[in-house]
Design a protein around this motif. Structure first.
Motif, PDB file in Angstrom:
ATOM      1  N   GLY A   1     -13.703  21.813  93.901  1.00 42.52           N
ATOM      2  CA  GLY A   1     -12.428  22.330  94.396  1.00 42.52           C
ATOM      3  C   GLY A   1     -11.427  21.224  94.678  1.00 42.52           C
ATOM      4  O   GLY A   1     -10.238  21.342  94.351  1.00 42.52           O
TER       5      GLY A   1
ATOM      6  N   PRO B   1      -9.201  28.754  93.057  1.00 40.83           N
ATOM      7  CA  PRO B   1     -10.071  29.438  94.028  1.00 40.83           C
ATOM      8  C   PRO B   1     -11.086  30.356  93.352  1.00 40.83           C
ATOM      9  O   PRO B   1     -12.196  30.539  93.862  1.00 40.83           O
ATOM     10  CB  PRO B   1      -9.086  30.239  94.897  1.00 40.83           C
TER      11      PRO B   1
ATOM     12  N   GLY C   1      -7.922  20.663  92.594  1.00 35.29           N
ATOM     13  CA  GLY C   1      -6.655  20.604  93.317  1.00 35.29           C
ATOM     14  C   GLY C   1      -5.922  19.297  93.074  1.00 35.29           C
ATOM     15  O   GLY C   1      -4.693  19.266  92.941  1.00 35.29           O
TER      16      GLY C   1
ATOM     17  N   LEU D   1      -4.437  30.612  90.348  1.00 34.42           N
ATOM     18  CA  LEU D   1      -5.507  31.330  91.046  1.00 34.42           C
ATOM     19  C   LEU D   1      -6.873  31.045  90.433  1.00 34.42           C
ATOM     20  O   LEU D   1      -7.905  31.405  91.007  1.00 34.42           O
ATOM     21  CB  LEU D   1      -5.239  32.841  91.015  1.00 34.42           C
TER      22      LEU D   1
ATOM     23  N   ILE E   1     -14.092  28.312  92.517  1.00 32.16           N
ATOM     24  CA  ILE E   1     -14.926  28.060  93.697  1.00 32.16           C
ATOM     25  C   ILE E   1     -15.766  29.288  94.021  1.00 32.16           C
ATOM     26  O   ILE E   1     -16.960  29.187  94.349  1.00 32.16           O
ATOM     27  CB  ILE E   1     -14.053  27.679  94.909  1.00 32.16           C
ATOM     28  N   ILE E   2     -15.152  30.462  93.935  1.00 29.01           N
ATOM     29  CA  ILE E   2     -15.885  31.707  94.203  1.00 29.01           C
ATOM     30  C   ILE E   2     -17.031  31.877  93.213  1.00 29.01           C
ATOM     31  O   ILE E   2     -18.143  32.296  93.577  1.00 29.01           O
ATOM     32  CB  ILE E   2     -14.927  32.912  94.143  1.00 29.01           C
TER      33      ILE E   2
END
Length: 262
Positions: free
Chosen positions: A38, A18, A42, A15, A21-22
């Motif tokens: 991102g 993401p 990944g 987690l 990215i936030i």
């Protein structure tokens, strides 16, 4: 859940991707660098955590992920994505921009705009005309992107000439183009809904209050001058008829004075 656990390493630590990215969005990093971060994260996780190969990870980026887990729901959830899945949308936007560029360079766009501006002479009527034009572009071309790009190119200079803030044009394009696209039965948006949910635009139109009320409200607001924003903060309204007459008389007086001196 069992099928996912059998085929993938599932951990709360993943987690962090993401979340990263936030955090980048929260720090107001530009979109392209944030998306690139991102993708890279990944890509790294696919190789280091999930045990994939570099060639396989590159293939996933291009054509999307593919798996045969034996579970229909899991396969339907995961077998999608990749650059190829977005080419249709990207190609439509490119075609729309090329079409708009051709119309502009050949002068066709200028002729169309001049005819429309004979009706939309004021800033208020121009905003309302933009909403209507975007909607009819949707009806004719059946594509949301074209209904935004073409009218946007058509009226950009007119908005500058009338000292209107660019956000007026953006709002009018969204109200007339984006939000009305699902209401056109032969548009790509309506066809997507039909293929996904099995419900046609004719069936859900009476319940899509937002989609048909927003353009109507936008036109009314534009005509009455509500929320019409000018580029120059000192100019918050259009000059009245008497003010225009005074300006014309002043200009005539200046011209006569220069002629008399000459």
């Amino acid at each position: 859940m069992s099928s996912l656990q059998e085929n993938f390493v599932i951990s709360p630590w993943l987690l962090l991707i993401p979340l990263a990215i936030i955090m980048l969005v929260f720090l107001k990093m530009p979109a392209l660098p944030a998306l690139t971060v991102g993708v890279v994260l990944g890509f790294v996780v696919e190789i280091t955590v999930q045990g994939g190969e570099i060639s396989e990870a590159v293939k996933v980026l291009q054509s999307g992920f593919s798996i045969e887990s034996g579970n229909e729901i899991v396969d339907q959830l995961l077998n999608q994505g990749g650059l190829e899945a977005m080419l249709y949308t990207v190609s439509l936007a490119m075609v729309a921009m090329i079409f708009g560029g051709l119309m502009e360079s050949t002068g066709m766009l200028h002729v169309i705009v001049q005819q429309i501006l004979k009706i939309a002479r004021t800033a208020r009527s121009l905003c309302a005309t933009t909403v209507v034009s975007s909607f009819f572009t949707n009806v004719i071309t059946a594509e949301q992107y074209i209904s935004i790009i073409i009218p946007g190119r058509m009226y950009s200079q007119a908005y500058k000439d009338k000292n209107l803030h660019p956000k007026n044009l953006s709002r009018a394009l969204e109200d007339g183009g984006t939000i009305t696209s699902p209401m056109v039965p032969w548009s790509t948006d309506a066809i997507f809904v039909l293929n996904t949910l099995g419900v046609s635009a004719w069936a859900y139109a009476p319940y899509a209050v937002l989609n048909y009320s927003v353009p109507i409200i936008s036109i009314i607001f534009s005509l009455v001058g509500f929320s019409v924003v000018y580029q120059n903060r000192n100019e918050s309204r259009e000059p009245s008829g008497s003010e225009k007459m005074k300006e014309n008389q002043q200009e005539e007086g200046d011209i006569k004075e220069k002629l008399s001196k000459y």
